[in-house]
Design a protein around this motif. Sequence first.
Motif, PDB file in Angstrom:
ATOM      1  N   ILE A 126      -8.763  -3.539  -9.352  1.00  0.00           N
ATOM      2  CA  ILE A 126      -8.755  -2.628  -8.182  1.00  0.00           C
ATOM      3  C   ILE A 126      -9.790  -3.275  -7.184  1.00  0.00           C
ATOM      4  N   ARG A 127     -10.975  -3.540  -7.528  1.00  0.00           N
ATOM      5  CA  ARG A 127     -12.028  -4.270  -6.752  1.00  0.00           C
ATOM      6  C   ARG A 127     -11.455  -5.808  -6.585  1.00  0.00           C
ATOM      7  N   ARG A 128     -10.851  -6.476  -7.322  1.00  0.00           N
ATOM      8  CA  ARG A 128     -10.414  -7.904  -7.170  1.00  0.00           C
ATOM      9  C   ARG A 128      -9.324  -7.723  -5.864  1.00  0.00           C
ATOM     10  N   ALA A 129      -8.521  -6.610  -6.184  1.00  0.00           N
ATOM     11  CA  ALA A 129      -7.351  -6.647  -4.993  1.00  0.00           C
ATOM     12  C   ALA A 129      -7.989  -6.260  -3.729  1.00  0.00           C
ATOM     13  N   GLY A 130      -8.891  -5.524  -3.794  1.00  0.00           N
ATOM     14  CA  GLY A 130      -9.725  -5.094  -2.420  1.00  0.00           C
ATOM     15  C   GLY A 130     -10.319  -6.320  -1.790  1.00  0.00           C
ATOM     16  N   ARG A 131     -10.786  -7.294  -2.524  1.00  0.00           N
ATOM     17  CA  ARG A 131     -11.369  -8.426  -2.071  1.00  0.00           C
ATOM     18  C   ARG A 131     -10.251  -9.485  -1.530  1.00  0.00           C
ATOM     19  N   LEU A 132      -9.234  -9.614  -2.347  1.00  0.00           N
ATOM     20  CA  LEU A 132      -8.397 -10.458  -1.868  1.00  0.00           C
ATOM     21  C   LEU A 132      -7.475 -10.039  -0.499  1.00  0.00           C
ATOM     22  N   LEU A 133      -7.336  -8.529  -0.485  1.00  0.00           N
ATOM     23  CA  LEU A 133      -6.771  -8.143   0.850  1.00  0.00           C
ATOM     24  C   LEU A 133      -7.799  -8.227   1.851  1.00  0.00           C
ATOM     25  N   ALA A 134      -9.047  -7.888   1.693  1.00  0.00           N
ATOM     26  CA  ALA A 134      -9.919  -7.935   2.868  1.00  0.00           C
ATOM     27  C   ALA A 134     -10.162  -9.000   3.327  1.00  0.00           C
ATOM     28  N   ALA A 135     -10.180 -10.183   2.638  1.00  0.00           N
ATOM     29  CA  ALA A 135     -10.433 -11.609   2.947  1.00  0.00           C
ATOM     30  C   ALA A 135      -9.120 -12.217   3.708  1.00  0.00           C
ATOM     31  N   SER A 136      -7.771 -11.567   3.697  1.00  0.00           N
ATOM     32  CA  SER A 136      -6.665 -12.405   4.281  1.00  0.00           C
ATOM     33  C   SER A 136      -6.808 -11.826   5.542  1.00  0.00           C
ATOM     34  N   ARG A 137      -6.455 -12.987   6.516  1.00  0.00           N
ATOM     35  CA  ARG A 137      -6.408 -12.775   8.032  1.00  0.00           C
ATOM     36  C   ARG A 137      -5.106 -13.492   8.492  1.00  0.00           C
ATOM     37  N   PRO A 138      -4.265 -12.866   8.939  1.00  0.00           N
ATOM     38  CA  PRO A 138      -3.713 -11.405   8.855  1.00  0.00           C
ATOM     39  C   PRO A 138      -3.509 -10.937   7.385  1.00  0.00           C
ATOM     40  N   LEU A 139      -3.150  -9.743   7.414  1.00  0.00           N
ATOM     41  CA  LEU A 139      -2.787  -9.156   6.206  1.00  0.00           C
ATOM     42  C   LEU A 139      -1.328  -8.367   6.174  1.00  0.00           C
ATOM     43  N   PRO A 140      -0.311  -8.974   5.697  1.00  0.00           N
ATOM     44  CA  PRO A 140       0.948  -8.631   5.599  1.00  0.00           C
ATOM     45  C   PRO A 140       1.279  -7.294   4.588  1.00  0.00           C
ATOM     46  N   VAL A 141       1.701  -6.358   4.925  1.00  0.00           N
ATOM     47  CA  VAL A 141       1.803  -5.148   3.878  1.00  0.00           C
ATOM     48  C   VAL A 141       3.380  -4.948   4.067  1.00  0.00           C
ATOM     49  N   LEU A 142       4.054  -5.158   2.653  1.00  0.00           N
ATOM     50  CA  LEU A 142       5.289  -4.987   2.638  1.00  0.00           C
ATOM     51  C   LEU A 142       5.760  -4.049   1.638  1.00  0.00           C
ATOM     52  N   GLY A 143       7.019  -3.320   2.276  1.00  0.00           N
ATOM     53  CA  GLY A 143       7.456  -2.038   1.627  1.00  0.00           C
ATOM     54  C   GLY A 143       8.899  -1.761   2.228  1.00  0.00           C
ATOM     55  N   LEU A 144       9.861  -1.936   1.394  1.00  0.00           N
ATOM     56  CA  LEU A 144      11.258  -1.713   2.166  1.00  0.00           C
ATOM     57  C   LEU A 144      11.659  -0.437   1.266  1.00  0.00           C
ATOM     58  N   ARG A 145      12.732   0.205   2.133  1.00  0.00           N
ATOM     59  CA  ARG A 145      13.625   1.266   1.565  1.00  0.00           C
ATOM     60  C   ARG A 145      12.750   2.400   1.222  1.00  0.00           C
ATOM     61  N   ALA A 146      12.623   2.735  -0.201  1.00  0.00           N
ATOM     62  CA  ALA A 146      11.881   4.067  -0.567  1.00  0.00           C
ATOM     63  C   ALA A 146      10.324   3.685  -0.447  1.00  0.00           C
ATOM     64  N   SER A 147       9.914   2.347  -0.351  1.00  0.00           N
ATOM     65  CA  SER A 147       8.505   1.952  -0.442  1.00  0.00           C
ATOM     66  C   SER A 147       7.989   1.732   1.095  1.00  0.00           C
ATOM     67  N   ALA A 148       9.012   2.128   1.936  1.00  0.00           N
ATOM     68  CA  ALA A 148       8.731   1.944   3.382  1.00  0.00           C
ATOM     69  C   ALA A 148       7.460   2.770   3.572  1.00  0.00           C
ATOM     70  N   ALA A 149       7.604   4.059   3.285  1.00  0.00           N
ATOM     71  CA  ALA A 149       6.558   5.123   3.734  1.00  0.00           C
ATOM     72  C   ALA A 149       5.210   4.966   3.110  1.00  0.00           C
ATOM     73  N   ARG A 166      -0.300  -6.395   9.353  1.00  0.00           N
ATOM     74  CA  ARG A 166       0.939  -6.682   9.557  1.00  0.00           C
ATOM     75  C   ARG A 166       2.176  -6.001   8.827  1.00  0.00           C
ATOM     76  N   LEU A 167       2.811  -4.880   9.170  1.00  0.00           N
ATOM     77  CA  LEU A 167       3.636  -4.097   8.232  1.00  0.00           C
ATOM     78  C   LEU A 167       5.141  -4.873   8.352  1.00  0.00           C
ATOM     79  N   LEU A 168       5.395  -4.978   7.150  1.00  0.00           N
ATOM     80  CA  LEU A 168       6.837  -5.728   7.015  1.00  0.00           C
ATOM     81  C   LEU A 168       7.604  -4.536   6.259  1.00  0.00           C
ATOM     82  N   ASP A 169       8.359  -3.887   7.162  1.00  0.00           N
ATOM     83  CA  ASP A 169       8.994  -2.445   6.541  1.00  0.00           C
ATOM     84  C   ASP A 169      10.718  -2.687   6.790  1.00  0.00           C
ATOM     85  N   GLU A 170      10.968  -3.751   7.270  1.00  0.00           N
ATOM     86  CA  GLU A 170      12.443  -3.913   7.305  1.00  0.00           C
ATOM     87  C   GLU A 170      12.903  -5.300   6.833  1.00  0.00           C
TER      88      GLU A 170
END
Length: 288
Positions: A126-149, A166-170
């Motif tokens: 979880i710490r590794r994931a936090g560092r990877l996401l924090a360093a990404s500029r921009p940060l895309p976040v993907l979630g479709l259908r049931a995962s969109a919420a 950047r939310l990618l929910d469609e």
Amino acid sequence: MSEGAGTDMPAGVGTFARLHQLFESRRLTPTQRRIAHCLVQRAAEVPFLSSVELAQLAGVSQPSVTRFAIALGFDGYPGLRSHVRELAPPGTGSDQEPNNPYQQAVQTEIDNLRHLATLLADPGPIRRAGRLLAASRPLPVLGLRASAAPARGFAYFAAKIHPDVRLLDEGGSLLADRVDAARHAGASALLCFALPRHPRETLSALIHARDTGLTVVTIADGTFAPVAAHSDLLLPAAVGTGLVFDTVSAPMLLGQVLLEAMCDALPDAQVHLEEFDARAAARGLFVD
């Protein structure tokens, strides 16, 4: 998140890690994944259940349970049950037996949260994931259908500490374009919420994201989910399957834990939060 489990970890951690390892190298059908979910969630009870009872809990047929055991390399369900009996320590089940399906659904979520707590005993992933996401500029976040919420909720809070979320929910033909745009803007990682049922578009988007050079971090319903093969770092959190629609308390909480890890990796996170609070107060956004 099961990686790094050692002999000095709590007994429950080793049990769930070994159960996940039993499924990780297998290509399971959706029905078999449902049985696997149930087996992990009810590991303390499975040694005392018949194949019929396990089938009822998982919402599948009894022959499906038998085929599942054979797919894992056992002669039949008795062999699988004996194996789980060896893995599961005594006293890991619930103290109270739920009286109705609604209580059972709540108890399943409580069990899922307990399992998540044992997996988080190793904070490394979880710490590794936090560092990877924090360093990404921009940060895309993907979630479709049931995962969109859950993706939308994560993106809402992440935007308070991260400069470009950047939310990618469609889905649709523009999804790959939006992944490309994030990559061209400098993104280095993508966070995906992948909860059942798993849309083909999600798999296609993850394959495309990795092809463009993005590191994919995925919160999924288990290490045997279809997205596992297309993720660089998989963070599992079980869903409840006892109601008509899946319950996702554990994945939602894991998203919040990941936000905490991102805050730890962003030295100016607290400054951003204080600035937001000042703006919110000036605009009278909240009544409390």
